[in-house]
Design a protein around this motif. Structure first.
Motif, mmCIF file in Angstrom:
data_model
loop_
_atom_site.group_PDB
_atom_site.id
_atom_site.type_symbol
_atom_site.label_atom_id
_atom_site.label_comp_id
_atom_site.label_asym_id
_atom_site.label_seq_id
_atom_site.Cartn_x
_atom_site.Cartn_y
_atom_site.Cartn_z
ATOM 1 N N THR A 44 7.454 43.304 -4.948
ATOM 2 C CA THR A 44 6.749 44.253 -4.464
ATOM 3 C C THR A 44 6.443 45.144 -5.837
ATOM 4 O O THR A 44 5.202 45.679 -5.822
ATOM 5 C CB THR A 44 7.241 45.366 -3.648
ATOM 6 O OG1 THR A 44 8.626 45.604 -4.388
ATOM 7 C CG2 THR A 44 7.626 44.790 -2.127
ATOM 8 N N THR B 105 15.459 49.843 7.048
ATOM 9 C CA THR B 105 14.192 50.628 6.995
ATOM 10 C C THR B 105 13.794 49.934 5.661
ATOM 11 O O THR B 105 12.626 49.820 5.332
ATOM 12 C CB THR B 105 14.462 52.038 6.976
ATOM 13 O OG1 THR B 105 15.357 52.392 8.008
ATOM 14 C CG2 THR B 105 13.140 52.848 7.321
ATOM 15 N N GLN B 106 14.512 50.148 4.720
ATOM 16 C CA GLN B 106 14.010 49.590 3.422
ATOM 17 C C GLN B 106 13.400 48.079 3.375
ATOM 18 O O GLN B 106 12.396 47.716 2.976
ATOM 19 C CB GLN B 106 15.291 49.308 2.203
ATOM 20 C CG GLN B 106 15.856 50.554 2.057
ATOM 21 C CD GLN B 106 15.102 51.408 0.681
ATOM 22 O OE1 GLN B 106 14.762 50.767 -0.011
ATOM 23 N NE2 GLN B 106 14.600 52.742 1.199
ATOM 24 N N GLN B 108 12.139 46.788 5.989
ATOM 25 C CA GLN B 108 10.702 46.952 6.910
ATOM 26 C C GLN B 108 9.803 47.330 5.894
ATOM 27 O O GLN B 108 8.638 47.128 5.888
ATOM 28 C CB GLN B 108 10.721 47.860 7.916
ATOM 29 C CG GLN B 108 11.862 47.294 9.160
ATOM 30 C CD GLN B 108 12.042 48.619 10.207
ATOM 31 O OE1 GLN B 108 11.965 49.564 9.878
ATOM 32 N NE2 GLN B 108 11.834 47.909 11.257
ATOM 33 N N GLN B 109 10.049 48.225 5.004
ATOM 34 C CA GLN B 109 9.134 48.723 3.955
ATOM 35 C C GLN B 109 8.524 47.561 2.936
ATOM 36 O O GLN B 109 7.677 47.695 2.399
ATOM 37 C CB GLN B 109 9.620 49.935 3.131
ATOM 38 C CG GLN B 109 9.746 51.083 3.885
ATOM 39 C CD GLN B 109 10.660 52.318 3.220
ATOM 40 O OE1 GLN B 109 10.530 52.156 2.144
ATOM 41 N NE2 GLN B 109 10.912 53.209 3.993
ATOM 42 N N ASP B 112 4.927 43.280 3.822
ATOM 43 C CA ASP B 112 3.462 43.359 3.887
ATOM 44 C C ASP B 112 2.604 42.265 3.834
ATOM 45 O O ASP B 112 3.126 41.359 4.187
ATOM 46 C CB ASP B 112 3.158 44.130 2.458
ATOM 47 C CG ASP B 112 3.642 43.506 1.233
ATOM 48 O OD1 ASP B 112 3.527 44.237 0.287
ATOM 49 O OD2 ASP B 112 3.700 42.418 1.436
ATOM 50 N N TYR B 226 5.631 50.359 11.418
ATOM 51 C CA TYR B 226 6.606 50.533 10.541
ATOM 52 C C TYR B 226 6.463 51.964 9.628
ATOM 53 O O TYR B 226 5.581 52.475 9.559
ATOM 54 C CB TYR B 226 6.544 49.277 9.396
ATOM 55 C CG TYR B 226 7.221 48.201 9.923
ATOM 56 C CD1 TYR B 226 6.935 46.876 9.120
ATOM 57 C CD2 TYR B 226 7.805 48.057 10.983
ATOM 58 C CE1 TYR B 226 7.493 45.731 9.487
ATOM 59 C CE2 TYR B 226 8.460 47.023 11.297
ATOM 60 C CZ TYR B 226 8.312 45.843 10.649
ATOM 61 O OH TYR B 226 8.945 44.610 11.036
ATOM 62 N N PRO B 227 7.432 52.180 9.128
ATOM 63 C CA PRO B 227 7.845 53.442 8.520
ATOM 64 C C PRO B 227 6.976 53.532 7.341
ATOM 65 O O PRO B 227 6.876 52.516 6.688
ATOM 66 C CB PRO B 227 9.245 53.662 8.343
ATOM 67 C CG PRO B 227 9.975 52.358 8.287
ATOM 68 C CD PRO B 227 9.052 51.649 9.288
ATOM 69 N N GLU B 228 6.576 54.628 6.878
ATOM 70 C CA GLU B 228 5.683 54.888 5.633
ATOM 71 C C GLU B 228 6.692 54.697 4.514
ATOM 72 O O GLU B 228 7.913 55.107 4.523
ATOM 73 C CB GLU B 228 5.341 56.259 5.499
ATOM 74 C CG GLU B 228 4.077 56.489 6.434
ATOM 75 C CD GLU B 228 2.959 55.814 5.946
ATOM 76 O OE1 GLU B 228 2.394 54.876 7.002
ATOM 77 O OE2 GLU B 228 2.330 55.753 5.006
ATOM 78 N N GLU B 229 6.343 54.155 3.269
ATOM 79 C CA GLU B 229 7.181 54.021 2.335
ATOM 80 C C GLU B 229 7.674 55.220 1.529
ATOM 81 O O GLU B 229 6.769 56.069 1.547
ATOM 82 C CB GLU B 229 6.410 52.817 1.123
ATOM 83 C CG GLU B 229 7.465 52.575 0.085
ATOM 84 C CD GLU B 229 6.675 51.756 -0.890
ATOM 85 O OE1 GLU B 229 5.870 50.754 -0.350
ATOM 86 O OE2 GLU B 229 7.147 51.659 -1.786
ATOM 87 N N ASP B 230 8.830 55.335 1.745
ATOM 88 C CA ASP B 230 9.389 56.928 0.838
ATOM 89 C C ASP B 230 9.778 56.318 -0.536
ATOM 90 O O ASP B 230 10.171 55.374 -0.902
ATOM 91 C CB ASP B 230 10.163 57.645 1.334
ATOM 92 C CG ASP B 230 11.376 56.645 2.086
ATOM 93 O OD1 ASP B 230 11.658 55.869 1.329
ATOM 94 O OD2 ASP B 230 11.593 56.883 3.171
ATOM 95 N N TYR B 231 9.612 57.120 -1.761
ATOM 96 C CA TYR B 231 9.709 56.864 -2.987
ATOM 97 C C TYR B 231 11.051 57.695 -3.394
ATOM 98 O O TYR B 231 11.359 58.490 -3.699
ATOM 99 C CB TYR B 231 8.613 57.354 -3.847
ATOM 100 C CG TYR B 231 7.490 56.700 -3.893
ATOM 101 C CD1 TYR B 231 6.632 56.319 -2.662
ATOM 102 C CD2 TYR B 231 7.057 55.909 -4.899
ATOM 103 C CE1 TYR B 231 5.479 55.320 -2.538
ATOM 104 C CE2 TYR B 231 6.008 54.887 -4.943
ATOM 105 C CZ TYR B 231 5.328 54.802 -3.793
ATOM 106 O OH TYR B 231 4.253 53.954 -3.644
#
Lengths: 201, 231
Positions: A44, B105-106, B108-109, B112, B226-231
């Motif tokens: 990514t 969750t990671q 899933q993020q 793409d 899917y959950p939004e990517e968080d930084y």
């Protein structure tokens, strides 16, 4: 891949927004699930990834043969970062780190160590040995984003006149990386063995 | 809603027919001029009126068809929405019950367009690898005497891979299991093996259900929530 095709493929690639033409990361982990995960994480960030399942295979990939780095492959010049698991059967990630930092030819490659054990001793010894960072597993997206700062810029391989094929590297170091048998001996600084000597699967 | 539209269309058609009928009656007998446009008051009018009626009837029928299609599309949208909700509910429940944790969750993020099957690929590797490890553990615990170092090594691997995909309960049992190995507790190890098999089978069936829902959503043309990517 020879040097000229390496050059042409580098020039033809678009520059990423990191300004590093597709950094190449060598990932080392004996777990097939973790190799898949680290590949996904690194891809990514647009890195090219080579994943191997042992420290010995990693050294082979870098062109270290019989403990001597006289025949470094172009791979060694293309690898911008090595990320390795600590606990692996046979040669551990710590041993691999040591081998790389002991090698004149390879020591410039930044190394990051990963482990599921949050052991201060382990962390300290790896950082002392020259690791850039010690990541606690499971590795997350935020961990990988930090790796960007450790990526070294691509190194030009030495030319042999025509710049076509790589002859014996003038960076050749006759200094031994350390006999590979010797490196299999537990040299990690912890009192508790890291599952070494147990070959699983 | 559909029925109202239907009856309205029919009513319009009927009205037009009766108008046409009355027009025809009053115009019967008038002469039609063959050349040039009709100025009215002739049989042509009746034909025109009939044509208009026919057209309106066709329109009505077409509208009815559209309505059927629209309702079909509405139903499909509702289906996708229902499936997406079911998927989100399932994910939330698994997280709340700690069957899965944030590491999932990671994964899933990381999925793409360039890596569209990432989660199922990693999870499939986990299922395969776990099957192997569970087999080896079962065999190892049958040995006399038990090689606790070897058992521990396998549990360590299982702990690692379950942690990497976010299978929280499996990981928790692995931690207990390692303690039993350290204590050379045979009975404890047996219990842990049973427990870890149970937790593994639970998370496996839940994840397989998740993937089924995802396939249904994608086949129906929906997208994965899917959950939004968080930084």
């Amino acid at each position: 891949m020879n040097y000229s095709s390496y050059l042409s493929s580098t020039w033809m690639r678009p520059i990423t927004d990191f300004d590093i033409p597709e950094a190449h990361v060598l990932a080392v982990d004996d777990s097939i699930v973790d190799r898949k995960l680290i590949e996904g994480l690194l891809k990514t960030s647009l890195y090219k990834v080579t994943a191997v399942d042992s420290a010995l295979k990693a050294l082979e990939f870098l062109g270290v043969r019989d403990g001597c780095s006289t025949s470094l492959r172009p791979n060694a010049f293309q690898v911008n970062l090595i990320i390795t698991d600590y606990c692996m059967p046979g040669m551990t990630g710590y041993d691999l780190l040591k081998a790389i930092k002991d090698s004149t030819a390879l020591r410039e490659i930044p190394v990051v160590v990963m482990s599921s054990e949050n052991s201060p001793n382990r962390i300290e010894s790896c950082l002392k040995e020259g690791a850039e960072e010690f990541l606690i597993k499971p590795v997350k997206i935020s961990d990988v984003k930090r790796l960007r700062s450790y990526i070294r810029p691509p190194t030009k391989a030495p030319c042999s006149g025509s710049g076509e094929t790589l002859g014996p590297s003038p960076i050749c170091s006759k200094r031994k990386v350390g006999s590979l048998e010797g490196l299999q001996v537990k040299s990690n600084p912890e009192s508790q063995p890291c599952l070494n000597g147990v070959i699983v699967a | 809603m559909r029925e109202k539209r239907e009856s309205k269309a029919v009513a319009v058609a009927l009205k037009e027919t009766s108008v046409a009928a009355s027009t025809t009656t009053s115009l019967a007998g008038a002469e039609c001029k063959p050349s040039g446009p009709c100025s009215g008051g002739c049989a042509c009018e009746a034909d025109k009126a009939a044509a208009v009626v026919a057209q309106k009837q066709q329109q009505g029928a077409a509208e009815q068809e559209e309505d059927v299609a629209a309702t079909g599309a509405e139903e499909a949208v509702v289906d996708v929405e229902r499936l997406q909700k079911e998927l989100l509910d399932l994910t939330e429940t698994l997280l709340a019950e700690e069957v899965l944790d944030q590491q999932f969750t990671q994964l899933q993020q990381l999925q793409d367009e360039s890596n569209p099957e990432f989660v199922s690929e990693v999870v499939s590797l986990f299922f395969e690898d776990s099957g192997r490890l569970l087999g080896e553990l079962t065999e190892s615990l049958k040995q006399e005497p038990i090689n606790y170092v070897a058992v521990d090594a396998h549990v360590h691997q299982f702990k690692g891979s379950s942690s990497s995909i976010g299978a929280q309960k499996v990981k928790a049992v692995c931690i207990k299991f390692r303690n039993c190995c350290e204590a050379r507790d045979r009975e404890g190890c047996q219990k842990c093996l049973e427990q870890v098999k149970q937790e593994f089978n639970l998370v496996k069936s839940k994840l397989e259900h998740m993937f089924e829902l995802e396939q249904k959503i994608l086949s129906a043309g929906g997208s994965l929530p899917y959950p939004e990517e968080d930084y």
